[in-house]
Design a protein around this motif. Structure first.
Motif, PDB file in Angstrom:
ATOM      1  N   GLU A  46       0.633  -7.199   0.301  1.00 53.94           N
ATOM      2  CA  GLU A  46       0.829  -5.568   1.022  1.00 53.94           C
ATOM      3  C   GLU A  46       0.321  -5.145  -0.082  1.00 53.94           C
ATOM      4  O   GLU A  46      -0.760  -5.113  -1.303  1.00 53.94           O
ATOM      5  CB  GLU A  46       2.131  -5.871   0.123  1.00 53.94           C
ATOM      6  N   PHE A  47       0.081  -3.846   0.360  1.00 52.92           N
ATOM      7  CA  PHE A  47      -0.634  -2.571   0.033  1.00 52.92           C
ATOM      8  C   PHE A  47      -0.300  -1.782  -1.227  1.00 52.92           C
ATOM      9  O   PHE A  47       1.568  -1.992  -0.916  1.00 52.92           O
ATOM     10  CB  PHE A  47      -0.527  -1.654   1.303  1.00 52.92           C
ATOM     11  N   VAL A  48      -0.321  -1.124  -1.955  1.00 49.48           N
ATOM     12  CA  VAL A  48      -0.453  -0.615  -3.136  1.00 49.48           C
ATOM     13  C   VAL A  48      -0.712   0.598  -2.768  1.00 49.48           C
ATOM     14  O   VAL A  48       0.018   1.639  -3.502  1.00 49.48           O
ATOM     15  CB  VAL A  48      -0.562  -1.633  -4.288  1.00 49.48           C
ATOM     16  N   ALA A  49      -2.119   0.985  -3.455  1.00 48.56           N
ATOM     17  CA  ALA A  49      -2.368   2.712  -3.406  1.00 48.56           C
ATOM     18  C   ALA A  49      -3.671   2.406  -2.188  1.00 48.56           C
ATOM     19  O   ALA A  49      -4.618   1.226  -2.580  1.00 48.56           O
ATOM     20  CB  ALA A  49      -2.888   2.792  -4.103  1.00 48.56           C
ATOM     21  N   ALA A  50      -4.016   3.678  -1.599  1.00 53.95           N
ATOM     22  CA  ALA A  50      -5.865   4.064  -0.800  1.00 53.95           C
ATOM     23  C   ALA A  50      -6.179   5.098  -1.581  1.00 53.95           C
ATOM     24  O   ALA A  50      -5.417   6.391  -1.358  1.00 53.95           O
ATOM     25  CB  ALA A  50      -5.457   3.527  -0.211  1.00 53.95           C
ATOM     26  N   ILE A  51      -7.320   5.068  -1.271  1.00 55.57           N
ATOM     27  CA  ILE A  51      -7.535   6.557  -1.943  1.00 55.57           C
ATOM     28  C   ILE A  51      -9.028   6.993  -1.279  1.00 55.57           C
ATOM     29  O   ILE A  51      -9.652   6.248  -0.970  1.00 55.57           O
ATOM     30  CB  ILE A  51      -8.661   6.618  -2.812  1.00 55.57           C
ATOM     31  N   THR A  52      -9.161   8.290   0.042  1.00 58.07           N
ATOM     32  CA  THR A  52      -9.518   8.797   0.619  1.00 58.07           C
ATOM     33  C   THR A  52     -11.611   8.487  -0.002  1.00 58.07           C
ATOM     34  O   THR A  52     -11.882   8.745  -1.368  1.00 58.07           O
ATOM     35  CB  THR A  52      -9.844   9.782   1.637  1.00 58.07           C
ATOM     36  N   ARG A  53     -12.686   8.597   0.321  1.00 60.71           N
ATOM     37  CA  ARG A  53     -14.090   8.828   0.218  1.00 60.71           C
ATOM     38  C   ARG A  53     -14.160  10.415  -1.109  1.00 60.71           C
ATOM     39  O   ARG A  53     -15.049   9.614  -1.837  1.00 60.71           O
ATOM     40  CB  ARG A  53     -14.931   9.346   0.624  1.00 60.71           C
ATOM     41  N   ASN A  54     -13.388  10.928  -0.669  1.00 63.18           N
ATOM     42  CA  ASN A  54     -14.132  11.886  -1.746  1.00 63.18           C
ATOM     43  C   ASN A  54     -12.488  12.636  -2.592  1.00 63.18           C
ATOM     44  O   ASN A  54     -12.350  13.620  -3.854  1.00 63.18           O
ATOM     45  CB  ASN A  54     -14.182  13.567  -0.677  1.00 63.18           C
ATOM     46  N   VAL A  59      -2.565   7.813  -1.626  1.00 64.20           N
ATOM     47  CA  VAL A  59      -1.046   7.113  -0.820  1.00 64.20           C
ATOM     48  C   VAL A  59      -1.038   5.423  -1.461  1.00 64.20           C
ATOM     49  O   VAL A  59      -1.654   5.217  -1.923  1.00 64.20           O
ATOM     50  CB  VAL A  59      -1.479   6.650   0.540  1.00 64.20           C
ATOM     51  N   TYR A  60       0.784   5.860  -1.898  1.00 63.31           N
ATOM     52  CA  TYR A  60       1.246   4.593  -3.258  1.00 63.31           C
ATOM     53  C   TYR A  60       2.107   3.842  -1.953  1.00 63.31           C
ATOM     54  O   TYR A  60       3.128   4.613  -1.020  1.00 63.31           O
ATOM     55  CB  TYR A  60       1.378   4.863  -3.786  1.00 63.31           C
ATOM     56  N   GLN A  61       2.626   2.443  -2.144  1.00 61.11           N
ATOM     57  CA  GLN A  61       3.677   2.107  -2.080  1.00 61.11           C
ATOM     58  C   GLN A  61       4.631   2.838  -2.582  1.00 61.11           C
ATOM     59  O   GLN A  61       4.256   3.065  -4.298  1.00 61.11           O
ATOM     60  CB  GLN A  61       3.427   0.294  -1.890  1.00 61.11           C
ATOM     61  N   ASP A  62       5.876   2.506  -2.112  1.00 59.64           N
ATOM     62  CA  ASP A  62       6.816   3.173  -2.588  1.00 59.64           C
ATOM     63  C   ASP A  62       7.502   2.587  -3.846  1.00 59.64           C
ATOM     64  O   ASP A  62       8.031   3.167  -5.203  1.00 59.64           O
ATOM     65  CB  ASP A  62       7.931   3.482  -1.326  1.00 59.64           C
ATOM     66  N   SER A  63       7.244   1.246  -3.932  1.00 65.89           N
ATOM     67  CA  SER A  63       7.652   0.651  -5.059  1.00 65.89           C
ATOM     68  C   SER A  63       7.178   1.056  -6.436  1.00 65.89           C
ATOM     69  O   SER A  63       6.734   0.999  -7.835  1.00 65.89           O
ATOM     70  CB  SER A  63       7.939  -0.816  -5.302  1.00 65.89           C
ATOM     71  N   VAL A  64       5.165   1.919  -6.128  1.00 63.26           N
ATOM     72  CA  VAL A  64       5.052   2.422  -7.203  1.00 63.26           C
ATOM     73  C   VAL A  64       4.626   4.008  -7.664  1.00 63.26           C
ATOM     74  O   VAL A  64       3.514   3.970  -8.391  1.00 63.26           O
ATOM     75  CB  VAL A  64       3.724   1.234  -7.100  1.00 63.26           C
ATOM     76  N   LYS A  65       5.260   4.369  -6.726  1.00 67.69           N
ATOM     77  CA  LYS A  65       5.125   6.321  -7.039  1.00 67.69           C
ATOM     78  C   LYS A  65       5.586   6.458  -8.425  1.00 67.69           C
ATOM     79  O   LYS A  65       6.719   6.185  -8.791  1.00 67.69           O
ATOM     80  CB  LYS A  65       5.675   6.552  -5.828  1.00 67.69           C
ATOM     81  N   GLY A  66       4.806   7.224  -8.237  1.00 68.16           N
ATOM     82  CA  GLY A  66       5.016   7.483 -10.501  1.00 68.16           C
ATOM     83  C   GLY A  66       5.002   6.944 -11.427  1.00 68.16           C
ATOM     84  O   GLY A  66       4.828   6.999 -12.456  1.00 68.16           O
ATOM     85  N   ARG A 106      -3.198   1.693   4.940  1.00 68.65           N
ATOM     86  CA  ARG A 106      -2.375   1.027   4.681  1.00 68.65           C
ATOM     87  C   ARG A 106      -1.816  -0.536   4.468  1.00 68.65           C
ATOM     88  O   ARG A 106      -1.365  -1.356   4.440  1.00 68.65           O
ATOM     89  CB  ARG A 106      -0.480   1.669   4.744  1.00 68.65           C
ATOM     90  N   TRP A 107      -3.158  -0.622   6.324  1.00 65.89           N
ATOM     91  CA  TRP A 107      -2.835  -1.982   7.224  1.00 65.89           C
ATOM     92  C   TRP A 107      -4.437  -2.525   6.456  1.00 65.89           C
ATOM     93  O   TRP A 107      -4.884  -1.866   5.895  1.00 65.89           O
ATOM     94  CB  TRP A 107      -3.027  -0.663   8.281  1.00 65.89           C
TER      95      TRP A 107
END
Length: 124
Positions: A46-54, A59-66, A106-107
């Motif tokens: 499952e997806f946890v988090a992602a960050i763009t190149r710069n 973006v985060y999965q709801d369960s890990v936000k914060g 997220r995919w």
């Protein structure tokens, strides 16, 4: 040869923290979005988090936000996942992945390269 290697996993008590790192080689790291996924025993990855190149977009999965924070250092060719307030439900193998299109998706199918994973175990 493209290579991603995760590190920083381990055993921690509930409420504790870990910082995962993913070192990248073989491509122009700064042109890729990076993501973290996890897979618990008997469950799908499952997806946890992602960050763009710069680093402009995360973006985060709801369960890990914060609780979790993704970041990257393009000069060091490394992406990080700071994990705080860990819960037993966070126990899984954590994988980093690289997305050539740089979208921060997220995919799973959006990601071109994957690391072998690092185990995170949170005890209650």
């Amino acid at each position: 040869q493209v290579q991603l290697v995760e590190s920083g996993g381990g055993l921690v008590q509930a409420g504790g923290s870990l910082r995962l790192s993913c070192a990248y080689s073989g491509i122009t790291f700064s042109s890729y979005a990076m993501g973290w996924f996890r897979q618990a025993p008997g469950k799908e990855r499952e997806f946890v988090a992602a960050i763009t190149r710069n680093s402009a977009y995360t973006v985060y999965q709801d369960s890990v936000k914060g609780r979790f924070t993704i970041s990257r250092d393009n000069a060091k060719r490394t992406v990080y996942l700071q994990m705080n307030s860990l819960k037993p439900a966070d126990t899984a193998v954590y994988y980093c992945a690289a997305d050539r299109l740089g979208s921060g998706s997220r995919w799973r199918s959006a990601y071109d390269y994957w690391g072998p994973g690092t185990q995170v175990t949170v005890s209650s």
